[in-house]
Design a protein around this motif. Structure first.
Motif, PDB file in Angstrom:
ATOM      1  N   VAL A  30       0.858  -1.211   0.065  1.00 16.35           N
ATOM      2  CA  VAL A  30      -0.021  -0.084  -0.115  1.00 16.35           C
ATOM      3  C   VAL A  30       0.847   1.429   0.015  1.00 16.35           C
ATOM      4  CG1 VAL A  30      -1.594   1.524   1.281  1.00 16.35           C
ATOM      5  CG2 VAL A  30      -1.847  -1.324   1.165  1.00 16.35           C
ATOM      6  N   ARG A  31       1.964   1.194   0.947  1.00 14.36           N
ATOM      7  CA  ARG A  31       2.900   2.405   1.144  1.00 14.36           C
ATOM      8  C   ARG A  31       3.524   2.495  -0.243  1.00 14.36           C
ATOM      9  NH1 ARG A  31       6.748   0.665   4.820  1.00 14.36           N
ATOM     10  NH2 ARG A  31       4.949   0.539   6.342  1.00 14.36           N
ATOM     11  N   PHE A  32       4.012   1.604  -1.063  1.00  8.36           N
ATOM     12  CA  PHE A  32       4.891   2.045  -2.199  1.00  8.36           C
ATOM     13  C   PHE A  32       3.876   2.227  -3.530  1.00  8.36           C
ATOM     14  CE2 PHE A  32       8.181  -0.642   0.131  1.00  8.36           C
ATOM     15  CZ  PHE A  32       8.758   0.500   0.868  1.00  8.36           C
ATOM     16  N   GLU A  33       2.823   1.580  -3.318  1.00  2.43           N
ATOM     17  CA  GLU A  33       1.904   1.770  -4.542  1.00  2.43           C
ATOM     18  C   GLU A  33       1.440   3.372  -4.355  1.00  2.43           C
ATOM     19  OE1 GLU A  33      -1.247  -0.012  -7.718  1.00  2.43           O
ATOM     20  OE2 GLU A  33      -0.355  -1.158  -5.835  1.00  2.43           O
ATOM     21  N   ALA A  34       1.085   3.704  -3.090  1.00  4.05           N
ATOM     22  CA  ALA A  34       0.598   5.108  -2.907  1.00  4.05           C
ATOM     23  C   ALA A  34       1.832   6.053  -3.421  1.00  4.05           C
ATOM     24  CB  ALA A  34       0.530   5.326  -1.462  1.00  4.05           C
ATOM     25  N   LEU A  49       0.899   8.662  -6.581  1.00  2.00           N
ATOM     26  CA  LEU A  49       1.124  10.065  -6.132  1.00  2.00           C
ATOM     27  C   LEU A  49       2.199  10.756  -7.306  1.00  2.00           C
ATOM     28  CD1 LEU A  49       0.407  12.464  -4.536  1.00  2.00           C
ATOM     29  CD2 LEU A  49       2.128  12.044  -2.720  1.00  2.00           C
ATOM     30  N   ALA A  50       3.373   9.734  -7.628  1.00  2.84           N
ATOM     31  CA  ALA A  50       4.321  10.476  -8.324  1.00  2.84           C
ATOM     32  C   ALA A  50       3.872  10.709  -9.687  1.00  2.84           C
ATOM     33  CB  ALA A  50       5.566   9.464  -8.429  1.00  2.84           C
ATOM     34  N   LYS A  51       2.922   9.727 -10.141  1.00  2.00           N
ATOM     35  CA  LYS A  51       2.258   9.628 -11.434  1.00  2.00           C
ATOM     36  C   LYS A  51       1.577  11.058 -11.683  1.00  2.00           C
ATOM     37  CE  LYS A  51       1.965   4.906 -12.312  1.00  2.00           C
ATOM     38  NZ  LYS A  51       1.165   3.630 -12.302  1.00  2.00           N
ATOM     39  N   LYS A  85       8.328  17.615  -7.952  1.00  2.85           N
ATOM     40  CA  LYS A  85       7.942  16.931  -6.730  1.00  2.85           C
ATOM     41  C   LYS A  85       8.045  15.549  -6.644  1.00  2.85           C
ATOM     42  CE  LYS A  85       4.278  20.138  -5.018  1.00  2.85           C
ATOM     43  NZ  LYS A  85       2.805  20.508  -4.851  1.00  2.85           N
ATOM     44  N   ALA A  86       7.810  14.713  -8.148  1.00  6.33           N
ATOM     45  CA  ALA A  86       7.685  13.452  -8.255  1.00  6.33           C
ATOM     46  C   ALA A  86       9.144  12.746  -7.721  1.00  6.33           C
ATOM     47  CB  ALA A  86       7.309  13.005  -9.605  1.00  6.33           C
ATOM     48  N   LYS A  87      10.166  13.399  -8.500  1.00  8.84           N
ATOM     49  CA  LYS A  87      11.432  12.739  -8.216  1.00  8.84           C
ATOM     50  C   LYS A  87      11.910  12.372  -6.934  1.00  8.84           C
ATOM     51  CE  LYS A  87      14.178  12.986 -12.257  1.00  8.84           C
ATOM     52  NZ  LYS A  87      15.067  13.578 -13.036  1.00  8.84           N
ATOM     53  N   PRO A  88      11.965  13.414  -5.925  1.00  7.96           N
ATOM     54  CA  PRO A  88      12.150  13.440  -4.454  1.00  7.96           C
ATOM     55  C   PRO A  88      11.428  12.287  -3.845  1.00  7.96           C
ATOM     56  CG  PRO A  88      11.949  15.713  -4.855  1.00  7.96           C
ATOM     57  CD  PRO A  88      11.436  14.923  -6.246  1.00  7.96           C
ATOM     58  N   LEU A  89      10.039  12.205  -4.132  1.00  3.38           N
ATOM     59  CA  LEU A  89       9.234  10.984  -3.562  1.00  3.38           C
ATOM     60  C   LEU A  89       9.716   9.899  -3.813  1.00  3.38           C
ATOM     61  CD1 LEU A  89       6.503  10.608  -2.192  1.00  3.38           C
ATOM     62  CD2 LEU A  89       5.392  10.811  -4.342  1.00  3.38           C
ATOM     63  N   LEU A  90       9.768   9.621  -5.106  1.00  2.00           N
ATOM     64  CA  LEU A  90      10.365   8.267  -5.757  1.00  2.00           C
ATOM     65  C   LEU A  90      11.631   7.854  -5.206  1.00  2.00           C
ATOM     66  CD1 LEU A  90       9.048   8.686  -9.399  1.00  2.00           C
ATOM     67  CD2 LEU A  90       8.297   6.855  -8.060  1.00  2.00           C
ATOM     68  N   LYS A  91      12.462   8.778  -5.224  1.00  2.00           N
ATOM     69  CA  LYS A  91      13.782   8.539  -4.414  1.00  2.00           C
ATOM     70  C   LYS A  91      13.904   8.078  -3.151  1.00  2.00           C
ATOM     71  CE  LYS A  91      16.737  10.964  -7.672  1.00  2.00           C
ATOM     72  NZ  LYS A  91      17.627  12.280  -8.002  1.00  2.00           N
ATOM     73  N   ARG A  92      13.006   8.603  -2.296  1.00  2.00           N
ATOM     74  CA  ARG A  92      12.794   8.050  -0.792  1.00  2.00           C
ATOM     75  C   ARG A  92      12.056   6.879  -0.900  1.00  2.00           C
ATOM     76  NH1 ARG A  92      13.989   7.463   3.797  1.00  2.00           N
ATOM     77  NH2 ARG A  92      12.513   7.851   5.571  1.00  2.00           N
ATOM     78  N   ALA A  93      11.085   6.602  -1.918  1.00  2.00           N
ATOM     79  CA  ALA A  93      10.446   5.324  -1.744  1.00  2.00           C
ATOM     80  C   ALA A  93      11.621   4.166  -2.230  1.00  2.00           C
ATOM     81  CB  ALA A  93       9.395   5.377  -2.736  1.00  2.00           C
ATOM     82  N   ILE A  94      12.446   4.485  -3.126  1.00  2.00           N
ATOM     83  CA  ILE A  94      13.597   3.412  -3.486  1.00  2.00           C
ATOM     84  C   ILE A  94      14.390   3.152  -2.286  1.00  2.00           C
ATOM     85  CG2 ILE A  94      15.440   3.321  -4.836  1.00  2.00           C
ATOM     86  CD1 ILE A  94      14.149   5.078  -7.172  1.00  2.00           C
ATOM     87  N   GLU A  95      14.928   4.405  -1.601  1.00  2.00           N
ATOM     88  CA  GLU A  95      15.620   3.892  -0.272  1.00  2.00           C
ATOM     89  C   GLU A  95      14.818   3.158   0.601  1.00  2.00           C
ATOM     90  OE1 GLU A  95      16.680   7.947   1.294  1.00  2.00           O
ATOM     91  OE2 GLU A  95      17.399   8.474  -0.517  1.00  2.00           O
TER      92      GLU A  95
END
Length: 499
Positions: free
Chosen positions: A9-13, A17-19, A29-39
């Motif tokens: 749920v967390r990573f799909e969200a 949201l990035a999309k 805004k999308a890139k920092p969010l995705l990079k945090r999710a990758i970490e």
């Protein structure tokens, strides 16, 4: 964020949201969010890989190929450590694709393609996954070679690709399933892969000078796209449709169907009209098509306008070279020697800013044409023999035919009728096979003069009749095209289309 065991749920969200950010122009805004999710996702193989793919895709969309390559390399190393061979190959092939898009590292592309090919052969996962990797690999290989004008060299790969896509279509849904969640990635669904294989087949047929084959593949691909659009009107289908239409326009122009060509160009305009992203990607190609159409209509002013618009709106080396080579022909036909001299550096075969074998061969032809127009016949023969050698080595039949006709014209100007006939006769046969109506017109005009010199009345009459038929067909088509309301597009360079 704080609920344990809620990774999906967390990573799909984060992904969704990035999309949304990206759709609203918020890549920042999308890139920092995705990079945090990758970490945060390093313990979850599926989500870690999916988020890396998504971030790389976002970077490619922004033209940031460097970041995309770093991310894909990271994905390759991560999947190697995790022992996920299939997804590692997906990252590797995606990296090849970005390198091709970037258009810089030819040696890196060759090396990675070779490495991926060996790993795919050794891969012993599900048959559907192996076949999918094969198609991805072969599409990249065939496209890469075609973009370098290597039409002959690419034939074995294209045959393999056509066989591989047939294999995929015959597999059951069960065979296509991933063997684990960490391998649940496909490049494209098989229905879209089929269209893509048709597209590269069209590209090959066009460059090899088989217009009938190109038309056949285009018709099949376009009807497949219409079926897929009825089910789910995805953006990629519009891109594939545009690329097919761009090729079929060139096909119609070669065959002397200018009216049909401008109708197809107007279809392209309609697809681009309300899609800013696609318009940005295909604008310079549209200018090129309008320019080549204008050349075929003997409208030098409109051709120059459109080629300059293409040069202004593109950063692609191949497209720049193509535009400059054609501009050079426009200047030569209008006896504008000073303007031709101003772009000489851009079309010199020794310093051409392109890896393309086809464009380099074409640049020798343009140098030969210049030598012919300035009565430097020996230089002309030297350039055209080089063009012929290069064209023959890769089955670039149309360029072979062009070079032979021009060589024949030079021998005719030098009073060597027998040698001229030796050039123009095979050129005429080749032009008839393509079929290239303008080349047939040019060749029949020379043959008519040659047979008169030989005193061969029967063949002279035949050539005269051929020349008359070709010129009437082209003239009638010219009149039809010039009266179509779509013809007004030749004067468009900015703002709304005059449709």
């Amino acid at each position: 964020m704080n609920i344990a065991g809620f990774d999906d749920v967390r990573f799909e969200a984060a992904s969704e949201l990035a999309k949304l950010y990206e759709q609203n122009g918020g890549g920042g805004k999308a890139k920092p969010l995705l990079k945090r999710a990758i970490e945060l996702s390093q313990q979850n193989i599926f989500w870690h890989c999916r988020l890396i793919f998504q971030t790389a895709q976002l970077s490619v969309n922004e033209g940031d190929y460097g970041t995309a390559l770093v991310l894909l390399q990271m994905g390759m190393e991560y999947t190697h450590i995790q022992g996920v061979a299939y997804t590692q190959l997906m990252f590797m092939l995606s990296k090849v694709m970005v390198l091709i898009l970037e258009g810089k590292s030819t040696s890196d592309v060759h090396q990675l393609l070779g490495q991926a090919g060996q790993l795919i052969e050794q891969y012993n996962g599900r048959p559907g996954q192996k076949e999918h990797l094969k198609v991805f690999h072969l599409v990249l290989q065939v496209y890469f070679n075609l973009s370098a004008g290597q039409v002959k060299s690419v034939k074995p790969g294209l045959k393999q690709l056509q066989q591989s896509i047939q294999n995929i279509t015959q597999l059951s849904e069960h065979d296509l399933l991933a063997s684990s969640t960490s391998e649940m990635f496909v490049w494209l669904p098989r229905e879209q892969l089929c269209v893509l294989v048709y597209l590269v087949s069209v590209m090959h047929s066009m460059q090899a000078g088989y217009m009938d084959k190109a038309q056949k593949y285009t018709d099949k691909a376009l009807s497949q796209i219409e079926k897929l659009k009825a089910e789910d009107n995805k953006g990629i289908l519009h891109s594939l449709q545009l690329m097919l239409l761009e090729h079929i326009v060139m096909c119609h122009l070669v065959m002397g169907s200018k009216a049909q060509a401008i109708r197809e160009i107007s279809k392209i305009c309609l697809l681009l009209k309300n899609n800013e992203k696609l318009f940005k990607l295909h604008r310079s190609q549209l200018h090129i098509l309008l320019a080549v159409y204008s050349m075929s209509m003997n409208n030098a002013e409109a051709a120059e306008l459109q080629f300059n618009a293409a040069l202004r709106t593109s950063q692609n080396n191949e497209l720049w070279t193509f535009a400059n080579l054609n501009l050079a022909v426009v200047y030569l036909r209008c006896h504008r020697e000073r303007d031709f001299a101003s772009i000489m550096n851009h079309i010199n075969p020794d310093t051409l800013p392109t890896q393309s074998h086809g464009l380099r061969a074409a640049s020798y032809f343009v140098q030969g044409l210049h030598a012919f127009f300035t009565s430097r016949h020996n230089d002309g023969k030297r350039y055209l023999r080089e063009s012929l050698k290069m064209a023959n080595s890769e089955d670039l039949n149309r360029l072979t035919s062009c070079s032979l006709v021009l060589l024949g014209h030079i021998f005719l100007a030098l009073g060597n009728a027998r040698e001229a006939a030796n050039m123009v006769t095979p050129a005429m046969q080749l032009a008839s096979k393509i079929p290239d109506l303008h080349l047939q017109l040019w060749a029949s005009a020379i043959l008519k003069d040659l047979y008169r010199q030989f005193g061969d009345v029967a063949h002279e009459q035949e050539s005269y009749q051929n020349h008359y038929n070709f010129s009437q067909t082209l003239l009638n088509d010219h009149m039809t095209a010039s009266q179509l309301h779509e013809h007004r597009l030749v004067s468009w360079t900015d703002g709304p289309f005059p449709l």
